[in-house]
Design an enzyme around this catalytic site. Structure first.
Site, PDB file in Angstrom:
ATOM      1  N   ILE A  19       4.278   4.054   5.427  1.00 27.50           N
ATOM      2  CA  ILE A  19       4.574   2.627   5.462  1.00 27.50           C
ATOM      3  C   ILE A  19       5.780   2.313   4.590  1.00 27.50           C
ATOM      4  O   ILE A  19       6.671   1.557   4.991  1.00 27.50           O
ATOM      5  CB  ILE A  19       3.335   1.824   5.009  1.00 27.50           C
ATOM      6  CG1 ILE A  19       2.216   1.942   6.048  1.00 27.50           C
ATOM      7  CG2 ILE A  19       3.702   0.359   4.777  1.00 27.50           C
ATOM      8  CD1 ILE A  19       0.901   1.325   5.604  1.00 27.50           C
ATOM      9  N   VAL A  65       4.279   5.441 -10.427  1.00 25.64           N
ATOM     10  CA  VAL A  65       3.840   4.052 -10.572  1.00 25.64           C
ATOM     11  C   VAL A  65       2.740   3.877 -11.608  1.00 25.64           C
ATOM     12  O   VAL A  65       2.587   2.786 -12.175  1.00 25.64           O
ATOM     13  CB  VAL A  65       3.381   3.460  -9.219  1.00 25.64           C
ATOM     14  CG1 VAL A  65       4.540   3.357  -8.250  1.00 25.64           C
ATOM     15  CG2 VAL A  65       2.217   4.241  -8.627  1.00 25.64           C
ATOM     16  N   TYR A 156     -11.579   3.557  -3.585  1.00 19.31           N
ATOM     17  CA  TYR A 156     -10.480   2.892  -2.877  1.00 19.31           C
ATOM     18  C   TYR A 156     -10.783   1.411  -2.621  1.00 19.31           C
ATOM     19  O   TYR A 156      -9.951   0.535  -2.864  1.00 19.31           O
ATOM     20  CB  TYR A 156     -10.232   3.617  -1.556  1.00 19.31           C
ATOM     21  CG  TYR A 156      -9.076   3.110  -0.746  1.00 19.31           C
ATOM     22  CD1 TYR A 156      -7.784   3.590  -0.962  1.00 19.31           C
ATOM     23  CD2 TYR A 156      -9.260   2.167   0.262  1.00 19.31           C
ATOM     24  CE1 TYR A 156      -6.710   3.136  -0.207  1.00 19.31           C
ATOM     25  CE2 TYR A 156      -8.200   1.711   1.023  1.00 19.31           C
ATOM     26  CZ  TYR A 156      -6.923   2.197   0.785  1.00 19.31           C
ATOM     27  OH  TYR A 156      -5.873   1.747   1.535  1.00 19.31           O
ATOM     28  N   LYS A 160      -8.615  -1.855  -3.875  1.00 17.56           N
ATOM     29  CA  LYS A 160      -7.847  -2.689  -2.962  1.00 17.56           C
ATOM     30  C   LYS A 160      -8.330  -4.143  -2.985  1.00 17.56           C
ATOM     31  O   LYS A 160      -7.543  -5.075  -2.769  1.00 17.56           O
ATOM     32  CB  LYS A 160      -7.908  -2.121  -1.542  1.00 17.56           C
ATOM     33  CG  LYS A 160      -7.073  -0.859  -1.353  1.00 17.56           C
ATOM     34  CD  LYS A 160      -5.588  -1.133  -1.587  1.00 17.56           C
ATOM     35  CE  LYS A 160      -4.731   0.076  -1.258  1.00 17.56           C
ATOM     36  NZ  LYS A 160      -3.280  -0.193  -1.434  1.00 17.56           N
TER      37      LYS A 160
END
Length: 265
Positions: A19, A65, A156, A160
């Site tokens: 992406i 990051v 996860y 999110k």
């Protein structure tokens, strides 16, 4: 390297694959000078070379990051090379295979939170301050269907969901300074990560497609198009929202579940 004149500057974390790669390409096609960042130097340079071959402006800066000092360096390099960014896309992230909460490994949990949530937080803080000070900007975070539904991904999914909450908080905080903050929620997207899971036998592609209203996978360029919309002046009055790009998974899942016990005659 001279600072780009008269062009918007954008930063794409996780821009070396999937992406993020598609987002970097799309922003460049729209005339944005792009900083591509990630850990894979070879892939980063490949993206930059491709963008330049198409007439775009791009730079690669290696970063991690989950390391706030690395993100500080990314911001400094961005300003030096291209100028103060007005677009940030947080596309860096790692996937997880399904499991039960009681079986969740602590090390995997920490790694997913470090990258998926903390990495997003650090980038939003560092670049959000720059945008606040210049009085304009757009941040787009990559959420997930897991931001909106309790998927069986115990590290996860909560991470999110937290990204979505962070997006809403930041939209309220930065709105008075002319900075918009939104998120997208990709469905099953044929990114490098999902392709690898399919090849490893950890995802069933035909069964996945049956879970969507459109009976298809989402493509990375579909996500990139949505992100460009949220980054552009076309969405000048939109902030604090999450846009599902999921081929209709969110509507089909409960609809199909209901039909199993209550078929339409």
């Amino acid at each position: 390297m001279t600072v780009a004149q008269g062009r918007r500057v954008g930063v794409v974390t996780g821009g070396t694959s999937g992406i993020g790669w598609s987002v970097a390409e799309r922003l460049a096609r729209e005339g944005v000078s792009v900083v591509v960042t990630g850990r894979d130097v070879a892939r980063g340079e490949e993206v930059v070379d491709l963008i330049r071959s198409q007439g775009g402006t791009a730079e690669f800066v290696a970063s991690e990051v989950s390391d706030i000092s690395s993100m500080d360096n990314l911001a400094a390099e961005t300003v030096t090379r291209l100028g103060v960014p007005s677009i940030l896309v947080n596309a860096a992230g790692i996937l997880q295979s399904g499991k039960k909460v009681l079986d969740q490994d602590a090390g995997e949990n920490a790694r997913l939170w470090d990258v998926n949530y903390n990495g997003t937080l650090y980038a939003c803080q560092i670049f959000g301050r720059l945008m606040r000070d210049q009085g304009r900007g757009s941040i787009v975070n990559i959420g997930s269907l897991a931001s909106l539904a309790p998927l069986s991904l115990p590290a996860y999914t909560p991470g999110k969901a937290a990204v979505w909450s962070l997006t809403q908080i930041l939209a309220a905080e930065l709105g008075p300074y002319g900075v918009r903050v939104n998120a997208v929620a990709p469905g099953y997207t044929l990114s490098d990560g999902l392709k690898a899971k399919i090849e490893q036998g950890l995802r069933n592609p035909e069964e996945i497609k049956k879970t969507t209203a459109l009976g298809k996978f989402v493509l990375p360029e579909d996500i990139a198009a949505a992100i460009w919309f949220l980054s552009s002046d076309q969405s000048a009055s939109i902030t604090g929202t999450i846009l599902p790009v999921d081929a209709g998974w969110l509507v089909h899942a409960p609809y199909a579940s209901y039909l199993r016990g209550n078929p339409v005659k």
